[in-house]
Design a protein around this motif. Structure first.
Motif, PDB file in Angstrom:
ATOM      1  N   UNK A 185      11.431 -22.261   1.440  1.00 38.72           N
ATOM      2  CA  UNK A 185      12.370 -23.367   1.554  1.00 38.72           C
ATOM      3  C   UNK A 185      11.927 -24.475   0.604  1.00 38.72           C
ATOM      4  N   UNK A 186      12.875 -25.199   0.065  1.00 42.69           N
ATOM      5  CA  UNK A 186      12.558 -26.292  -0.859  1.00 42.69           C
ATOM      6  C   UNK A 186      12.175 -27.573  -0.133  1.00 42.69           C
ATOM      7  N   UNK A 187      12.488 -27.650   1.157  1.00 45.46           N
ATOM      8  CA  UNK A 187      12.158 -28.844   1.936  1.00 45.46           C
ATOM      9  C   UNK A 187      10.783 -28.673   2.569  1.00 45.46           C
ATOM     10  N   UNK A 188       9.879 -29.573   2.234  1.00 48.59           N
ATOM     11  CA  UNK A 188       8.509 -29.506   2.744  1.00 48.59           C
ATOM     12  C   UNK A 188       8.436 -30.155   4.122  1.00 48.59           C
ATOM     13  N   UNK A 189       7.832 -29.420   5.095  1.00 49.13           N
ATOM     14  CA  UNK A 189       7.668 -29.939   6.454  1.00 49.13           C
ATOM     15  C   UNK A 189       6.406 -30.791   6.507  1.00 49.13           C
ATOM     16  N   UNK A 190       6.548 -32.008   6.996  1.00 52.46           N
ATOM     17  CA  UNK A 190       5.416 -32.943   7.028  1.00 52.46           C
ATOM     18  C   UNK A 190       4.921 -33.263   8.433  1.00 52.46           C
ATOM     19  N   UNK A 191       5.603 -32.759   9.454  1.00 48.05           N
ATOM     20  CA  UNK A 191       5.237 -33.111  10.825  1.00 48.05           C
ATOM     21  C   UNK A 191       4.333 -32.067  11.476  1.00 48.05           C
ATOM     22  N   UNK A 192       3.762 -31.188  10.684  1.00 48.35           N
ATOM     23  CA  UNK A 192       2.925 -30.141  11.264  1.00 48.35           C
ATOM     24  C   UNK A 192       1.546 -30.680  11.601  1.00 48.35           C
ATOM     25  N   UNK A 193       0.941 -31.400  10.665  1.00 51.80           N
ATOM     26  CA  UNK A 193      -0.423 -31.889  10.870  1.00 51.80           C
ATOM     27  C   UNK A 193      -0.471 -33.197  11.647  1.00 51.80           C
TER      28      UNK A 193
END
Length: 291
Positions: A185-193
């Motif tokens: 996916x081109x959208x980077x997930x930032x809420x993982x860490x």
């Protein structure tokens, strides 16, 4: 004197056989059968052949006795015994070995090479082959490969996202063979860490209970869960629970896509020794399932 008659030749049993010198009653069939068996074993031993009992062990012993240079030492025999016990324990834990299908990507010892191959395929917009993992060690290795490939993609100028969808091989529920279906996916997930884990998995966690909790959170709150695991058994339980939760959510037309991250943490074991372990975090995101 005994009542046994000595005059009859039928009562006399061969003196050389060493069994019964005199027999007062006719022989039974079982007596003849056992006597033939003992006679066969004695003659086969004289010929140097096998008597049907522990033959391979005797042949090995004769081989080592004939050539002293081939005889193993006591330390070598202990090493061989420990190796055999380890192999049996792993075979019981992981099950029989399976061949990797041609449509899947095999896991190798060089995890960075496999991760680089996956990241290169994502950059070129190629079709990603699923990772084939059989056993607890391969499942943990597969998650580590996905996390490393995601890190490679995050260092690009336009960072992309790598997600996986674990499933059981050939739809055999609770099996030790897992397929990691990869998608980019081109959208980077930032809420993982940044977010805290809702479920922390241990080696004693139940796969069905954790899968039900993940599926229930997806149905009721319409959000994905963040699962955390440390150790081989805990990581395998986490992956199996995610694969089983996808099966539970099929009727609701909901699918899960997981983002995997890893980090090193220091933790004391049972022996109170500080060790550096890998902490795996899996964030589930909801998607519409194509029925």
């Amino acid at each position: 004197m005994s009542d046994v008659s000595l005059s009859s030749e039928s009562d006399y049993r061969g003196r050389s056989e060493g069994r019964y010198r005199y027999q007062s009653r006719p022989r039974s069939r079982s007596y003849d059968r056992y006597r033939k068996r003992d006679r066969y074993r004695s003659t086969s031993r004289e010929r140097g052949g096998s008597d049907g009992r522990r033959s391979s062990r005797r042949r090995r012993r004769r081989h080592y006795d004939s050539d002293s240079s081939l005889s193993p030492s006591s330390s070598d025999s202990r090493d061989y015994a420990e190796r055999d016990r380890t192999r049996k324990r792993h075979r019981k834990r992981d099950g029989p070995s399976k061949t990797v299908p041609s449509s899947c990507l095999a896991l190798s010892d060089d995890i960075h090479k496999v991760a680089g191959k996956i990241a290169w395929s994502v950059r070129r917009n190629e079709v990603l082959k699923p990772l084939f993992a059989h056993g607890i060690k391969d499942i943990m290795k597969g998650l580590e490969i996905i996390a490393i490939a995601r890190g490679y993609l995050g260092s690009d100028q336009e960072p992309g996202e790598l997600m996986c969808q674990p499933s059981f091989y050939k739809d055999v529920i609770d099996s030790d063979t897992i397929l990691f279906h990869l998608r980019s996916s081109k959208e980077r997930k930032t809420d993982v860490d940044s977010s805290d884990a809702e479920f922390v998995t241990s080696s004693r966690s139940k796969v069905t209970s954790l899968a039900g909790a993940i599926a229930g959170r997806a149905r009721d709150q319409n959000t994905g869960a963040l699962v955390e695991a440390i150790g081989e058994d805990a990581v395998a339980t986490m992956v199996k629970a995610m694969a089983k939760a996808r099966v539970f959510l099929e009727k609701d037309a909901i699918d899960l896509a997981v983002v995997i991250t890893t980090e090193e943490v220091e933790k004391k074991g049972v022996d109170r020794v500080q060790r550096v372990l890998k902490n795996f975090r899996g964030k589930c995101y909801l998607e519409k399932c194509n029925m």
